[in-house]
Each structure stands twice: as structure tokens, then as C-alpha cells.
Design an enzyme around this catalytic site. Structure first.
Site, mmCIF file in Angstrom:
data_model
loop_
_atom_site.group_PDB
_atom_site.id
_atom_site.type_symbol
_atom_site.label_atom_id
_atom_site.label_comp_id
_atom_site.label_asym_id
_atom_site.label_seq_id
_atom_site.Cartn_x
_atom_site.Cartn_y
_atom_site.Cartn_z
ATOM 1 C CB THR A 294 -0.926 -0.001 1.229
ATOM 2 O OG1 THR A 294 -1.850 1.086 1.125
ATOM 3 C CG2 THR A 294 -0.137 0.152 2.517
ATOM 4 C CB SER A 295 0.211 4.829 -0.544
ATOM 5 O OG SER A 295 -0.486 4.743 -1.758
ATOM 6 C CG HIS B 82 14.013 35.654 42.944
ATOM 7 N ND1 HIS B 82 12.763 35.077 42.899
ATOM 8 C CD2 HIS B 82 14.697 34.997 43.915
ATOM 9 C CE1 HIS B 82 12.684 34.125 43.811
ATOM 10 N NE2 HIS B 82 13.842 34.043 44.430
ATOM 11 C CB SER C 229 24.520 48.214 15.324
ATOM 12 O OG SER C 229 23.584 49.221 15.006
ATOM 13 N NE ARG D 277 -3.265 8.458 6.264
ATOM 14 C CZ ARG D 277 -2.252 8.364 5.403
ATOM 15 N NH1 ARG D 277 -2.148 7.309 4.638
ATOM 16 N NH2 ARG D 277 -1.383 9.342 5.273
ATOM 17 N NE ARG E 100 2.612 15.316 1.251
ATOM 18 C CZ ARG E 100 3.017 14.669 0.142
ATOM 19 N NH1 ARG E 100 4.113 15.083 -0.471
ATOM 20 N NH2 ARG E 100 2.333 13.660 -0.338
#
Length: 486
Positions: free
Chosen positions: A107-108, A155, A285, A325, A334
Site C-alpha cells: 500500500t502507499s 529572581h 549594528s 487512518r 510534510r
């Protein structure tokens, strides 16, 4: 249309290494599909199916898809609306003797999912040595500065002293956790194998005329050819997207570590105690020529932040799957899978660069300590007075008053902290005047930080880096110019 007229992602054009970009390239993907079809045909032939030697030979001769074949596949996909079948057709044109048996029984997801598992495994094998190299370089830095006392911060405020090396070990320890999680994600991987359309292997059972042993053997042969130790016994049409969650969780956690380390370096650069590498001709900069901005650490934070949100995509994709699925996992995977690895590689390149050239400014660190240490030393003054027979309560009260006076001068007048001089002028503290230098020695305020660094590097770091000795050796002798140009 020029390539300059089309959007391109910085994750391929700007940041990652060539090996990761190639891993997720179209050529690698579709060539891997072809290799999977070859393994399937070989295994089916070994188990008695009628597949000719010529068919397998032609397939092997054309395992790497050529540029011209991409156009054929694109035209076929436009016509058939199915990417896997388009490439079955294209491969069949290149290997006509095999055209009838390519993808036999599969199958794929035999192509797509097994290929993704290969890419995940190979991607982790690219990333892990780089992470080990980063740990090694930071460990060398930690050992070099294990004794250099510096202000700690809790802190966001000055706190008890630590050492520059001990602070680096906090970063290393988190990276070791990432190393362990990524290793586990890789080592827990299993192959999908040959499972058929809904994972029942019904098509292969039919091909082998109900012979369950041959169906199981087919799965084992393909798994071994792909270099995996085992395959899942249970799958649906796909391998469980829970696997993606585990892998991308580990990568996302590493991304958060990168943002944390980059943030610490940026703060220390703000205090002028530490700087990342800065090249001779680098511009900080466009307007303020004097600036030395921590741009690599800022980029590390930025990319690390992007990577750290990727697990959410994997979690939602897994949670959204229905029954055996649904195809709503396809488009997002993807994006999510390649981007997670590309981003992690970009972070590692930056981490290697930064850890290879951190610059420490001991004089600034000493000045910053001097501004705060008198306040921290007050407990030492009190204890020393008690040892000399003085009253703790009276010593505490006098120190309290002197501290507030010095603190007010610092905050309201912008003056230097003169608490030590005030103590030296107060006759009450005359019994300890001769001990003042020792009581103010920064080395006496860092506890066991140097010893902790030594033990940590010798035990935990050495144990974690053991499996990467060969890669570390190569990294030590590699040309650092490429890394430092990032």
C-alpha cells in the site's frame, strides 16, 4: 519565473547543514521509495514469487531518480492525483522488466511511512554526534573556568556566588537530558514493514496462498534490509503517529534548551561578563558601529523557540487520526517532520559555533562581584565577630545599619558600594579588621562548585559521550572555519 520570485524557506536556504537538507530532499525521498520497492521485490523473490533477476537488476540500476524523471512523475501525478502511483509508473518506465511487480502487495504507506522512519533514524544519527560535540566543547569551557567565581542570580537579582564553569554545567546537564531523550527516540524506533492496506497483511497472505510463515518472513526480511532490528507487529494503514510525537517531543525539548542557553548568554553579554564569538570584520549594528550584539545567541533563541512549538503539531496530528487512518495527517507531516530536523540542525550549528569561542572577561566579573560581595559577606563578618567573643545580636544590628547606609548611597547617588570601608572604620569591628581580606575572598563563597564541575565532567559527561568517541575525534581535528562562519 526566476527563483528569486518564489518564496523559499530559510530552513533550507539559510541555516541547516547540507546533509540534513539532502536527507529531506525530493531525490532522497523518491530514491528511498525505489529502494523500498527493490527490498520488497528481493524478499518476495527469496520467498518463491516469480520475479526475474532482470527485473531486480533494472530496478537497482535506476534506484536514484534522475532529473528528467521528476517531470514524468509530476505529469503522472497531475493525471492520476496520486503521488505514489505516479512514481510506480515512472519507476516502471525506467525498469520495464519490473513494471508488473513494482509495489506488489503493498500500500502507499509501505513507501511513505517506511521512508519516513528511515529519515527519522538517519536524521537522529546526524544530530546526535553534533549534540555530543557541543557538550564536549562546553565541558572543556566548564573545566577551564571551574574556579572563576562570578555572581549568581536568582529572581534576576545578585545572589550567592557560583563559578563560570559551574553555570556552564547547568547548560550541559540539560543538553545531556536532550541527548538521552534523542537516543531513546532513535533506539525505540521500529519499522512499519509490509503490512498491507489496514495493517492486516491480507494482501500478502493472498499473494503467498495463505502461508502465514512466509508473510511474517517477508516482514522480517524487509526490516533487516532497511537496517532496523524489528518491525511493529501491530499497525494500521500507517505506523502510529504517536511515534512522531515521541521524536518531535525530544527535538522540541532540545529547542527549549537552546532558547534557555541563548538567553543566559545574552544576559551575561548584557552584563559584559561573557561574549559569543565575534569575527574581525563582523558588524554588530548598521548604525551603532561600536556594538557587539549577541546575534548568534539571539538566533539560537529564535530558532529554538520555533522548534519548541513543533511538538504541538505532532500531538494534534496524532490525536486527530480516526480509526485505521485519515489523510489529514499527510500535508502537516510534510511540514512538521522535515522542519523539526532542519531547525534542530540549525540550532546545533549555532550551538557548536558559540561553544567553540565563548569569551570571558574576568576583570568585569571581578568588578561586578566587588559591587555586591560586601553585602554577601555580612554573614561572614558577623560569624567572625562571634568567634572573637562579640555579641551576634549587636554585630547583626551594626551590620544592618551600615548596609542600609551603603545601599542607599549606591541606589540614590550611584556611588560605589563602600560597606567594607564602613566596617573598617567602625571600631566595633576592629577585632576582625585583620581578617577582612580573607573574609572577602570570592573563592570562599563558591562552596564546592569547582569540585562539582570536576566530578560532573569526569562521571556523567564522560559516560554520556563514550558512544561518540569516534565522531568526537573527527570533530576535534575538523576545520573549525566552517563552523565559525555560521
Amino acid at each position: 519565473m526566476s527563483s528569486y520570485d518564489v518564496y523559499e524557506t530559510p530552513l533550507t536556504s539559510r541555516y541547516p547543514s547540507e546533509d540534513v537538507k539532502k536527507l529531506f530532499s525530493p531525490r532522497r525521498r523518491f530514491s528511498t521509495w525505489r529502494q523500498l520497492w527493490i527490498w520488497l521485490a528481493e524478499a518476495e523473490k527469496e520467498l518463491g514469487l516469480d520475479i526475474s533477476d532482470e527485473a531486480i537488476s533494472q530496478m537497482k540500476d535506476h534506484v536514484y531518480i534522475q532529473d528528467a524523471e521528476f517531470k514524468i512523475a509530476q505529469e503522472e501525478e497531475a493525471r492520476r492525483r496520486h503521488d505514489v502511483m505516479a512514481h510506480v509508473h515512472t519507476f516502471g518506465q525506467a525498469a520495464p522488466a519490473a513494471a508488473g511487480i513494482i509495489h506488489w502487495g503493498a500500500t502507499s504507506c509501505y513507501c511513505t511511512d517506511n521512508a519516513d522512519l528511515i529519515f527519522i533514524r538517519d536524521g537522529l544519527n546526524i544530530l546526535l554526534p553534533k549534540l555530543a560535540q557541543s557538550v564536549e566543547r562546553l565541558s572543556a569551557f566548564a573545566q577551564q573556568y571551574k574556579d572563576l567565581a562570578c555572581l549568581g542570580y536568582t529572581h534576576g537579582q545578585p545572589a550567592q556566588l557560583t563559578t563560570v564553569g559551574k553555570r556552564a554545567c547547568l547548560w550541559i546537564q540539560d543538553l545531556l537530558i536532550d541527548l538521552q531523550k534523542l537516543e531513546r527516540a532513535r533506539d525505540d524506533l521500529r519499522f512499519r514493514g509490509a503490512k498491507g492496506t489496514t495493517g492486516t497483511q491480507a494482501s500478502f497472505l493472498q499473494i503467498f496462498n495463505g502461508d502465514h510463515e512466509k508473510v511474517e518472513r517477508l516482514d522480517e526480511l524487509i526490516t533487516a534490509k532497511a537496517g532496523f532490528k524489528s518491525a511493529f507487529i501491530i499497525t494500521s494503514q500507517t505506523y502510529s503517529r504517536k511515534i512522531d510525537v515521541e521524536v518531535i517531543n525530544a527535538l522540541g525539548s532540545f529547542g527549549a534548551t537552546c532558547e534557555h542557553i541563548g538567553g543566559d548568554i545574552r544576559h551575561l553579554a548584557m552584563f559584559k561578563e561573557l561574549e559569543e564569538p565575534f569575527e574581525k570584520d563582523q558588524i554588530g549594528s548598521s548604525a551603532m558601529a561600536y556594538k557587539r550584539n549577541p546575534m548568534r545567541s539571539e538566533r539560537l533563541c529564535s530558532l529554538g523557540r520555533y522548534l519548541s512549538v513543533k511538538p504541538g503539531e505532532a500531538l494534534r496530528t496524532y490525536g486527530a487520526q480516526w480509526l485505521e487512518r485519515t489523510l489529514d495527517d499527510s500535508a502537516i507531516r510534510r511540514l512538521t517532520l522535515p522542519e523539526s530536523f532542519l531547525c534542530a540542525d540549525a540550532c546545533l550549528n549555532l550551538l557548536l559555533n558559540i561553544s567553540s569561542g565563548l569569551v570571558v572577561y574576568p576583570a568585569v566579573i571581578a568588578r561586578n562581584i566587588a559591587a555586591e560581595l560586601p553585602f554577601m559577606a555580612t554573614e561572614n563578618f558577623i560569624m567572625a565577630m562571634v568567634r572573637k567573643g562579640g555579641s551576634r545580636q549587636e554585630a547583626h544590628e551594626r551590620i544592618r545599619v551600615l548596609s542600609h547606609e551603603a545601599g542607599r548611597r549606591v541606589k540614590e547617588e550611584g556611588a560605589e558600594n563602600d560597606l567594607t570601608e564602613r566596617v573598617r572604620r567602625d571600631e566595633f569591628f576592629a577585632p576582625i579588621w585583620g581578617e577582612m581580606e580573607a573574609l572577602l575572598d570570592p573563592a570562599t563563597f563558591v562552596g564546592r562548585a569547582p569540585q562539582q564541575v570536576e566530578r560532573f565532567v569526569e562521571e556523567e559527561v564522560a559516560r554520556a559521550l563514550g558512544p561518540y568517541e569516534r565522531e568526537l575525534g573527527e570533530g576535534r581535528t575538523a576545520d573549525m572555519a566552517k563552523i565559525l562562519s555560521i
